[in-house]
Enzyme design. Structure first.
Site, short mmCIF file in Angstrom:
data_model
loop_
_atom_site.label_atom_id
_atom_site.label_comp_id
_atom_site.label_asym_id
_atom_site.label_seq_id
_atom_site.Cartn_x
_atom_site.Cartn_y
_atom_site.Cartn_z
N ASP A 66 -45.46 -44.56 6.96
CA ASP A 66 -44.30 -45.54 5.92
C ASP A 66 -44.98 -46.70 5.92
O ASP A 66 -46.17 -46.91 5.88
CB ASP A 66 -43.15 -45.78 7.01
CG ASP A 66 -43.75 -46.51 8.89
OD1 ASP A 66 -45.01 -46.64 8.52
OD2 ASP A 66 -43.28 -45.97 9.54
N ASN A 135 -34.69 -46.64 19.49
CA ASN A 135 -33.24 -46.12 19.25
C ASN A 135 -33.76 -45.03 18.80
O ASN A 135 -32.58 -44.07 18.03
CB ASN A 135 -32.94 -47.32 18.30
CG ASN A 135 -33.88 -46.93 17.23
OD1 ASN A 135 -34.53 -46.64 17.24
ND2 ASN A 135 -33.12 -48.35 16.36
N HIS A 137 -35.83 -43.54 17.14
CA HIS A 137 -36.57 -44.08 14.59
C HIS A 137 -38.29 -43.54 15.27
O HIS A 137 -38.69 -43.41 16.29
CB HIS A 137 -36.52 -44.70 14.68
CG HIS A 137 -37.70 -45.65 15.06
ND1 HIS A 137 -37.05 -47.30 14.59
CD2 HIS A 137 -38.13 -45.64 15.11
CE1 HIS A 137 -37.62 -47.77 14.91
NE2 HIS A 137 -39.13 -47.09 15.50
N GLU A 142 -34.16 -44.20 11.13
CA GLU A 142 -32.97 -44.97 12.07
C GLU A 142 -31.95 -43.71 11.90
O GLU A 142 -32.26 -43.01 11.41
CB GLU A 142 -32.74 -45.77 11.81
CG GLU A 142 -33.79 -47.05 10.96
CD GLU A 142 -34.64 -47.55 12.08
OE1 GLU A 142 -34.76 -47.53 13.49
OE2 GLU A 142 -35.58 -48.54 11.30
#
Ligand code: PGA
Length: 239
Positions: A66, A135, A137, A142
């Site tokens: 990314d 979380n 990800h 996400e």
């Protein structure tokens, strides 16, 4: 498969040895690479193996997961800069075999498709290195990211923006969007190695390995892949 080592450095060394073995086995391997605090130790050990044992990266191709949209390759907080500083500048990898999404692409949607094509043209990713967010990800996928998502423009959650603010002068400087490989892109890798260190990651790791398989915890989707190795330190392995 899960390996839990006593501490971060032993786990990073273990991960680097695993990647080095894969590179020796296939000198033209296609590696998927990750940024963030977690893989830095692994890169350090790979650099040591290059320097001291001649580990050869000249035939290796890389694709990073990314990049922030809006940051050019020379922006100090860009993942391009991170990768040069923490890895590429210290090994004999050829510049033309390195791929990271371009945060300044004028047409990010078309660019994302071209990134997928480039991965396919390279023969697919042989080994993908991953971190995990609190979380759940993976890359910037996400919670809610579809299992079949591909490289695309994504919005970062407030949680991720806040966690990543430590790398920027202020939280307002953290980009709100990124170009990220999708979950489907990651799951297409032949082999996946996920690193997680520290007690704050323990719950996310447990849910990834043993929780329900749900887009609400993207890393749990790794349970649908048949070759995932979790490399943890003791703190991340205990809940
Ligand atoms: P970290 O990030 O390595 O900086 O903890 C991992 C991630 O968010 O994927």
């Amino acid at each position: 498969m899960k390996y839990s080592l006593s501490d971060r450095d032993s786990a990073s060394r273990f991960a680097a040895d695993m990647i080095a073995a894969a590179v020796r086995d296939n000198p033209e391997i296609v590696l998927g690479l990750a940024t963030g605090e977690t893989p830095i130790g692994t890169y350090r050990h790979l650099i040591r193996l290059h320097r001291d044992e001649g580990l050869d990266f000249s035939g290796v191709t890389t694709f990073n997961l990314d990049e922030y949209i809006g940051l050019g390759r020379d922006h100090p907080q860009s993942f391009h800069a991170f990768m040069r500083q923490n890895f590429f500048d210290h090994v004999n990898i050829s510049a033309d075999r390195i791929h990271l999404p371009d945060g300044l692409a004028t047409d990010p949607v078309a660019y994302a498709d071209a990134y997928e094509d480039a991965i396919r043209d390279a023969g697919g990713i042989d080994l993908q290195l991953l971190g995990i967010g609190h979380n759940g990800h993976i890359a910037f996928n996400e919670p809610g990211s579809p299992a079949d998502s591909r490289t695309r423009v994504v919005d970062l959650t407030a949680d991720t923006i806040e966690k990543n603010a430590r790398f920027f002068d202020s939280v307002d400087d953290v980009p709100k969007t990124a170009l990220s490989m999708g979950i489907g892109t990651i799951l297409d890798a032949k082999r996946i190695v996920l690193l997680a260190f520290g007690a704050a990651k323990a719950e996310a790791v447990l849910k990834a390995m043993e929780g329900p398989v749900t887009v609400d915890h993207p890393a749990s989707l790794l349970q649908t892949h048949d070759d995932v190795t979790f490399i943890l330190d003791a703190a991340a392995a205990e809940v």
